[in-house]
Enzyme design. Structure first.
Site: not given
Length: 309
Positions: A191, A221
């Site tokens: 991550h 995103e």
């Protein structure tokens, strides 16, 4: 003991000297403007330069894309310890506490209205107070990871942009940019690597956007751009320029070179559309994005209705 009566702090005992220095540091000695309306309400502008200009000209220190403003509408000068507002020959005037003025020395708490819609308040603050005000504003409107506007700020700004487009009978476009296979990046590299890609994406989008465009983190995103007054062709070209720039971008993380692509959905509406709304604009961009991803990703798709804008 008053700080302004002390001429030689070095001669005082340590406790008194500390109190004097603390009073000196926290004295309100700098001017700021705080926006009081619109999606950017609460934004703080330092008046540190000798001359601070406000208007619709991109060269102004404080720029508003507002046709009721003159190109350079007003200036604020810091001179001899005072902050002085001067109307720069504007058509629609400068108002301080509801009084139209051509020249005014500003006092703490003065409320300024320029033309029809720009409302700011002048305040004298200390350095620490300015930092706190700026932090509070940024925390309310910025995404903590990327520094872009957050979703709440996007929704508020989009409502204003829709109202502006209706008044001006002008087109409004939105682009939603989604990182392809982002879950795979997180699963493969972690991550922290995904976070670094999102930060680089944010920097790239800010560099590619115009000053008057809005760039926000839409969620996860996904990123959104709100663009005034382009044609469908120019909005599509912007999407393609973004797609190519991301494709060429290289992100270095833990000695690894990471590359990603994006899919882009483009939508546009005009005031004459019966269902012209912020929700409709985003829904069309979402549908176009879905088609871009369904057609193989790493591509730009314009919503059907955008073709007629």
């Amino acid at each position: 003991m008053r700080a302004d009566t002390l001429t030689c702090p070095e001669t005082l005992d340590s406790k008194t000297r500390a109190n004097v220095l603390d009073l000196t540091v926290t004295c309100p000695d700098r001017g700021v403007l705080i926006e009081m309306s619109g999606a950017t309400a609460g934004r703080v502008h330092s008046l540190h330069s000798e001359e601070f200009s406000i208007g619709r000209g991109p060269e102004c220190t404080l720029f508003y894309d507002d046709k009721t403003l003159s190109r350079t509408h007003a200036t604020i000068r810091h001179t001899q310890g005072q902050y002085v507002l001067d109307d720069a020959g504007s058509l629609n005037g400068c108002f301080v506490n509801r009084e139209r003025v051509a020249h005014r020395v500003l006092n703490h708490g003065d409320r300024l209205r320029l033309a029809s819609g720009v409302r700011v308040q002048f305040q004298l603050v200390s350095e620490n107070e300015e930092k706190v005000l700026t932090h509070l504003y940024e925390a309310s409107v910025k995404d903590g990871l990327t520094g872009l506007h957050n979703r709440r700020c996007l929704d508020e700004r989009l409502q204003e942009e829709v109202s502006h487009a209706r008044r001006q009978d002008s087109p409004l476009f939105a682009l939603i940019v989604d990182v392809d296979h982002f879950k795979h990046v997180n699963d493969t590299f972690g991550h922290l690597a995904g976070d670094e890609i999102l930060r680089r994406m944010a920097d790239l989008l800010k560099d590619q956007a115009r000053r008057e465009d809005m760039v926000a983190r839409y969620g996860g995103e996904e990123f959104a751009l709100v663009v005034r007054n382009p044609t469908q062709k120019h909005a599509g070209q912007l999407g393609e320029r973004l797609r190519r720039a991301v494709e060429a971008m290289e992100v270095l993380f833990d000695d690894q070179s990471l590359k990603v692509t994006v899919s882009v959905g483009v939508s546009g509406l005009c005031a004459r559309d019966a269902d012209f709304s912020a929700a409709g604009l985003l829904a069309d961009a979402d549908q176009a994005l879905y088609k871009a991803k369904n057609d193989g990703r790493n591509r730009v798709v314009c919503a059907d209705r955008a073709e007629s804008v």
